[in-house]
Design a protein around this motif. Structure first.
Motif, PDB file in Angstrom:
ATOM      1  N   ALA A   1       0.484  -1.325   0.323  1.00  0.00           N
ATOM      2  CA  ALA A   1      -0.238  -0.127  -0.244  1.00  0.00           C
ATOM      3  C   ALA A   1       1.003   0.736   0.196  1.00  0.00           C
ATOM      4  N   PRO A   2       1.170   2.539  -0.849  1.00  0.00           N
ATOM      5  CA  PRO A   2       1.332   3.615  -1.119  1.00  0.00           C
ATOM      6  C   PRO A   2       1.331   4.125   0.926  1.00  0.00           C
ATOM      7  N   ILE A   3       2.331   5.060   1.203  1.00  0.00           N
ATOM      8  CA  ILE A   3       2.247   5.688   2.434  1.00  0.00           C
ATOM      9  C   ILE A   3       2.381   7.202   2.457  1.00  0.00           C
ATOM     10  N   ASN A   4       2.001   7.757   3.520  1.00  0.00           N
ATOM     11  CA  ASN A   4       1.888   9.392   3.153  1.00  0.00           C
ATOM     12  C   ASN A   4       3.369   9.442   4.085  1.00  0.00           C
ATOM     13  N   PRO A   5       4.550   9.961   3.061  1.00  0.00           N
ATOM     14  CA  PRO A   5       5.019  10.242   4.437  1.00  0.00           C
ATOM     15  C   PRO A   5       5.178  10.716   5.771  1.00  0.00           C
ATOM     16  N   CYS A   6       4.181  11.452   6.188  1.00  0.00           N
ATOM     17  CA  CYS A   6       4.090  12.039   7.178  1.00  0.00           C
ATOM     18  C   CYS A   6       4.071  10.424   8.519  1.00  0.00           C
ATOM     19  N   GLU A   7       3.954   8.940   7.536  1.00  0.00           N
ATOM     20  CA  GLU A   7       3.623   8.461   8.612  1.00  0.00           C
ATOM     21  C   GLU A   7       5.247   8.023   8.685  1.00  0.00           C
ATOM     22  N   LEU A   8       6.298   8.624   8.091  1.00  0.00           N
ATOM     23  CA  LEU A   8       7.629   7.818   8.204  1.00  0.00           C
ATOM     24  C   LEU A   8       8.041   8.621   9.492  1.00  0.00           C
ATOM     25  N   ASN A   9       8.756   7.756  10.466  1.00  0.00           N
ATOM     26  CA  ASN A   9       9.380   8.103  11.103  1.00  0.00           C
ATOM     27  C   ASN A   9      10.763   8.708  10.709  1.00  0.00           C
ATOM     28  N   SER A  10      11.290   9.546  10.993  1.00  0.00           N
ATOM     29  CA  SER A  10      12.344  10.084   9.755  1.00  0.00           C
ATOM     30  C   SER A  10      13.902   9.858  11.574  1.00  0.00           C
ATOM     31  N   CYS A  11      13.825   9.777  12.748  1.00  0.00           N
ATOM     32  CA  CYS A  11      14.610   8.722  13.744  1.00  0.00           C
ATOM     33  C   CYS A  11      15.156   7.539  12.492  1.00  0.00           C
ATOM     34  N   HIS A  12      14.312   6.496  12.203  1.00  0.00           N
ATOM     35  CA  HIS A  12      14.969   5.699  11.570  1.00  0.00           C
ATOM     36  C   HIS A  12      14.937   5.420   9.934  1.00  0.00           C
ATOM     37  N   GLU A  13      15.381   7.444   9.852  1.00  0.00           N
ATOM     38  CA  GLU A  13      16.230   7.572   8.449  1.00  0.00           C
ATOM     39  C   GLU A  13      17.425   7.552   8.509  1.00  0.00           C
ATOM     40  N   ILE A  14      18.299   7.333   6.649  1.00  0.00           N
ATOM     41  CA  ILE A  14      19.161   7.386   6.740  1.00  0.00           C
ATOM     42  C   ILE A  14      18.960   7.851   5.749  1.00  0.00           C
ATOM     43  N   PHE A  15      19.529   9.283   5.394  1.00  0.00           N
ATOM     44  CA  PHE A  15      18.858  10.557   4.523  1.00  0.00           C
ATOM     45  C   PHE A  15      20.547   9.993   3.733  1.00  0.00           C
ATOM     46  N   MET A  16      20.248  10.792   2.557  1.00  0.00           N
ATOM     47  CA  MET A  16      21.490  11.717   2.376  1.00  0.00           C
ATOM     48  C   MET A  16      20.864  12.746   1.087  1.00  0.00           C
ATOM     49  N   ASP A  17      21.594  13.625   0.976  1.00  0.00           N
ATOM     50  CA  ASP A  17      21.221  14.943   0.591  1.00  0.00           C
ATOM     51  C   ASP A  17      21.321  14.660  -1.430  1.00  0.00           C
ATOM     52  N   TRP A  18      20.096  15.014  -1.948  1.00  0.00           N
ATOM     53  CA  TRP A  18      19.601  14.699  -3.179  1.00  0.00           C
ATOM     54  C   TRP A  18      19.564  16.498  -4.179  1.00  0.00           C
ATOM     55  N   GLY A  19      19.884  16.802  -3.600  1.00  0.00           N
ATOM     56  CA  GLY A  19      19.748  18.618  -4.353  1.00  0.00           C
ATOM     57  C   GLY A  19      19.597  19.201  -3.429  1.00  0.00           C
ATOM     58  N   TYR A  20      18.904  20.696  -4.381  1.00  0.00           N
ATOM     59  CA  TYR A  20      18.644  21.338  -3.353  1.00  0.00           C
ATOM     60  C   TYR A  20      16.364  21.569  -2.919  1.00  0.00           C
ATOM     61  N   SER A  21      16.228  21.111  -4.573  1.00  0.00           N
ATOM     62  CA  SER A  21      15.171  20.801  -4.554  1.00  0.00           C
ATOM     63  C   SER A  21      14.126  19.307  -3.518  1.00  0.00           C
ATOM     64  N   TYR A  22      14.807  18.823  -3.450  1.00  0.00           N
ATOM     65  CA  TYR A  22      14.816  17.123  -2.815  1.00  0.00           C
ATOM     66  C   TYR A  22      14.807  18.400  -0.940  1.00  0.00           C
ATOM     67  N   GLN A  23      15.199  18.779  -0.702  1.00  0.00           N
ATOM     68  CA  GLN A  23      15.846  19.393   1.103  1.00  0.00           C
ATOM     69  C   GLN A  23      14.807  19.992   1.285  1.00  0.00           C
ATOM     70  N   ILE A  24      14.438  21.018   0.087  1.00  0.00           N
ATOM     71  CA  ILE A  24      13.336  22.208   0.399  1.00  0.00           C
ATOM     72  C   ILE A  24      12.317  21.103   0.765  1.00  0.00           C
ATOM     73  N   TRP A  25      12.102  20.079  -0.450  1.00  0.00           N
ATOM     74  CA  TRP A  25      10.166  18.612   0.037  1.00  0.00           C
ATOM     75  C   TRP A  25      10.971  18.227   1.242  1.00  0.00           C
ATOM     76  N   HIS A  26      11.745  17.700   1.241  1.00  0.00           N
ATOM     77  CA  HIS A  26      12.167  16.225   2.825  1.00  0.00           C
ATOM     78  C   HIS A  26      11.771  18.455   4.290  1.00  0.00           C
ATOM     79  N   ASP A  27      12.493  19.178   3.861  1.00  0.00           N
ATOM     80  CA  ASP A  27      12.167  19.699   5.128  1.00  0.00           C
ATOM     81  C   ASP A  27      11.171  20.259   5.232  1.00  0.00           C
ATOM     82  N   SER A  28      10.243  20.151   4.690  1.00  0.00           N
ATOM     83  CA  SER A  28       8.578  20.210   4.712  1.00  0.00           C
ATOM     84  C   SER A  28       8.103  19.373   5.153  1.00  0.00           C
ATOM     85  N   LEU A  29       8.345  18.148   5.930  1.00  0.00           N
ATOM     86  CA  LEU A  29       7.696  17.208   5.618  1.00  0.00           C
ATOM     87  C   LEU A  29       8.453  16.634   7.219  1.00  0.00           C
ATOM     88  N   TRP A  30       9.483  16.776   7.550  1.00  0.00           N
ATOM     89  CA  TRP A  30      10.260  16.902   8.729  1.00  0.00           C
ATOM     90  C   TRP A  30      11.847  17.668   9.492  1.00  0.00           C
TER      91      TRP A  30
END
Length: 288
Positions: free
Chosen positions: A177-206
């Motif tokens: 089933a598709p998942i809403n990003p808001c349901e993901l716990n950022s404390c379990h995220e392995i993060f990599m910076d994929w660019g400016y646009s991605y960072q803006i999207w990411h910071d709007s959620l977590w």
């Protein structure tokens, strides 16, 4: 033309002072000044205003007009040097980031080797800005980068937009089933910076820097994913390459991130003995 003088001139305007240029060139300040004076005498006009007691540099009108000529002259000098050293193989320096080179470019590398027996590709791993600077300096012939920057004499063309996907660890059910990003716990995220646009999207959620770990190499994501709570977001090409290394699967997002763009960059003045290969690469991506 006075190559040493041109190198000194470009180093001065790049670094903003004769003293800093001297450090970069591993010369004394007097040597750099002498080279600049010799160049100005040869040209018959002043390039830089010298005002006692004032730090920094001020270009004359002649100096501003001479910048493009100076950059062309350095490229021509390097081309002449390459011709002198010309053997049966022509080196083609390709600058790119790991996340592009390892997962997007192998088909191109194989095609180049098949099509051009006289071309010897040299893969140079760099960050995006390093590739731009290397193209500008003539040390790299063609680059593949993640961002579009406006730099004099550098031509930039977007070659693709790539989907970003959510990667999970474990064995998925047949109907994921598709998942809403808001349901993901950022404390379990392995993060990599994929660019400016991605960072803006990411910071709007977590919250910023609330992830479990931050990495700068894509393969580390898959080395570290080891339980069902952990997750990461990567370009589709990376997931397709790495998914068989473990029990990894893709889960659709109801609000997906922006695509990752990849750009092909080259200098406006291309080395003539490499032009055919560079044109081939551009046509290769125009047909995808």
């Amino acid at each position: 033309m006075n190559t040493k003088g041109i190198q000194a001139f470009l180093a001065i305007i790049e670094n903003g002072s004769i003293s800093k240029a001297a450090d970069i060139l591993h010369l004394s300040q007097s040597s750099v000044s002498h080279r600049l004076i010799n160049l100005e005498n040869e040209l018959g006009f002043k390039l830089i205003e010298r005002q006692p007691g004032i730090r920094g540099i001020t270009l004359t009108n002649y100096g501003r007009a001479f910048i493009n000529v100076a950059e062309k002259s350095i490229l021509i000098e390097k081309e002449i040097k390459n011709i002198r050293l010309l053997s049966h193989k022509t080196p083609l320096n390709i600058g790119t980031a790991d996340s592009i080179s390892l997962y997007l470019l192998p088909p191109l590398y194989k095609t180049l080797l098949d099509e051009f027996e006289h071309v010897q590709p040299r893969i140079i791993t760099q960050h995006t800005l390093e590739t731009y600077e290397s193209i500008k300096a003539g040390d790299v012939d063609i680059g593949f980068v993640k961002r579009d920057f406006n730099m004099p004499n550098i031509i930039v063309n977007k070659i693709l937009d790539e989907e970003m996907v959510l990667v999970r660890y474990g064995q998925p059910s047949h109907n994921i089933a598709p998942i809403n990003p808001c349901e993901l716990n950022s404390c379990h995220e392995i993060f990599m910076d994929w660019g400016y646009s991605y960072q803006i999207w990411h910071d709007s959620l977590w919250k910023e820097d609330n992830h479990m770990i931050r990495v700068d190499a894509a393969h580390l994501i898959f080395d570290l994913l080891n339980n069902e709570n952990q997750w990461s977001i990567v370009p589709k090409s990376i997931f397709e390459t790495m998914k068989n290394r473990g029990p990894f699967y893709e889960q659709p997002l109801t609000n997906p991130p922006p695509t990752r763009s990849c750009y092909l960059i080259k200098h406006k003045y291309v080395n003539s003995n490499k032009l055919h290969a560079i044109n081939f690469i551009e046509n290769y991506y125009s047909k995808l």
